[in-house]
Design an enzyme around this catalytic site. Structure first.
Site, PDB file in Angstrom:
ATOM      1  N   TYR A 156       0.639  -3.308   5.728  1.00  0.00           N
ATOM      2  CA  TYR A 156       0.997  -4.458   4.898  1.00  0.00           C
ATOM      3  C   TYR A 156       0.112  -4.589   3.663  1.00  0.00           C
ATOM      4  CZ  TYR A 156       2.759  -5.210   9.590  1.00  0.00           C
ATOM      5  OH  TYR A 156       3.333  -5.029  10.825  1.00  0.00           O
ATOM      6  N   HIS A 157      -0.339  -3.455   3.113  1.00  0.00           N
ATOM      7  CA  HIS A 157      -1.144  -3.463   1.892  1.00  0.00           C
ATOM      8  C   HIS A 157      -0.511  -2.558   0.832  1.00  0.00           C
ATOM      9  CE1 HIS A 157      -4.724  -4.223   4.829  1.00  0.00           C
ATOM     10  NE2 HIS A 157      -4.106  -5.347   4.535  1.00  0.00           N
ATOM     11  N   PRO A 158       0.783  -2.711   0.534  1.00  0.00           N
ATOM     12  CA  PRO A 158       1.420  -1.805  -0.428  1.00  0.00           C
ATOM     13  C   PRO A 158       0.883  -2.027  -1.840  1.00  0.00           C
ATOM     14  CG  PRO A 158       2.910  -3.599   0.112  1.00  0.00           C
ATOM     15  CD  PRO A 158       1.731  -3.729   1.041  1.00  0.00           C
TER      16      PRO A 158
END
Length: 228
Positions: A156-158
């Site tokens: 969840y760190h794009p």
């Protein structure tokens, strides 16, 4: 056109679950009886053989679930793999076409595999061995390299789909589109080896300040130090 959506990166890793031993259950119950609600989590920095000695490229972190079982994750923090983001049509409500590309670069699978071995070594040793019981996910019989590839997921760190240089300048201005700015994780030209929330806040605050904010419509004259 400009290469929007061509450099998607995300931290990549795998998850684990361990049974809580009776010792852990007793100690947590005693702690919870004396203290307010809490979220128990630590983060261990680790380094794969491919990482320079003065840096790290792995996070290993466990946390307690509500049933006092232990969840854990092994995450590669400097992945080489890239993916893409594209439109599926002109309607903005249409879901995007996202190809994460996780582990498309073999080097990332090697880093995650090493991280799995680090985690399992930690669990076998004191003091953790007194608290972590049976490995229920994926199971101790599953080899590290196999699980690294089968269980890989993003964290969840794009970042990086509108990077500084090819898509935006140092102010977040999109090339060729007057008045259009981007000020989020997508303009990062590389992924930081840490959670991205504070970096995003710093980017947004710096760009907002340089574009005017309280001081009026003032354009920046030099690149932000944090992103140079």
């Amino acid at each position: 056109g400009i290469p929007v959506g061509k450099s998607l990166r995300d931290h990549v890793g795998v998850g684990f679950v361990y049974d809580a031993t009776p010792a852990l259950r007793r100690e947590i119950a005693a702690y919870a009886a004396r203290n307010p609600p809490f979220f128990a989590q630590v983060c261990v920095l680790a380094r794969s053989p491919a990482c320079p000695e003065h840096l790290w490229d792995l996070f290993v972190y466990p946390w307690l679930e509500r049933d006092w079982s232990i969840s854990a994750a092994v995450v590669a923090m400097k992945p080489h793999s890239t993916g893409t983001v594209a439109l599926n049509g002109p309607d903005p409500a249409t879901p995007l076409a996202i190809e994460h590309g996780l582990l498309s670069d073999r080097r990332d699978a090697d880093v995650v595999t090493h991280g799995i071995e680090v985690l399992r070594d930690i669990v076998r040793r004191d003091p953790v061995a007194a608290y972590a019981g049976r490995e229920t996910l994926p199971g101790a019989h599953i080899r590290a390299g196999i699980y690294a590839r089968a269980g890989a997921r993003g964290f969840y760190h794009p970042v990086g789909t509108c990077p500084i240089g090819p898509v935006v300048d140092h102010t977040g201005a999109v090339h060729g589109h007057d008045g259009l700015y981007v000020a989020d994780a997508s303009i990062m030209p590389s992924i930081p080896r840490a959670n991205t929330n504070l970096t995003v806040a710093a980017i947004a605050e710096r760009i907002a300040h340089q574009l005017g904010g309280r001081d009026g419509d003032r354009r920046p004259t030099s690149p932000p130090d944090a992103m140079a």
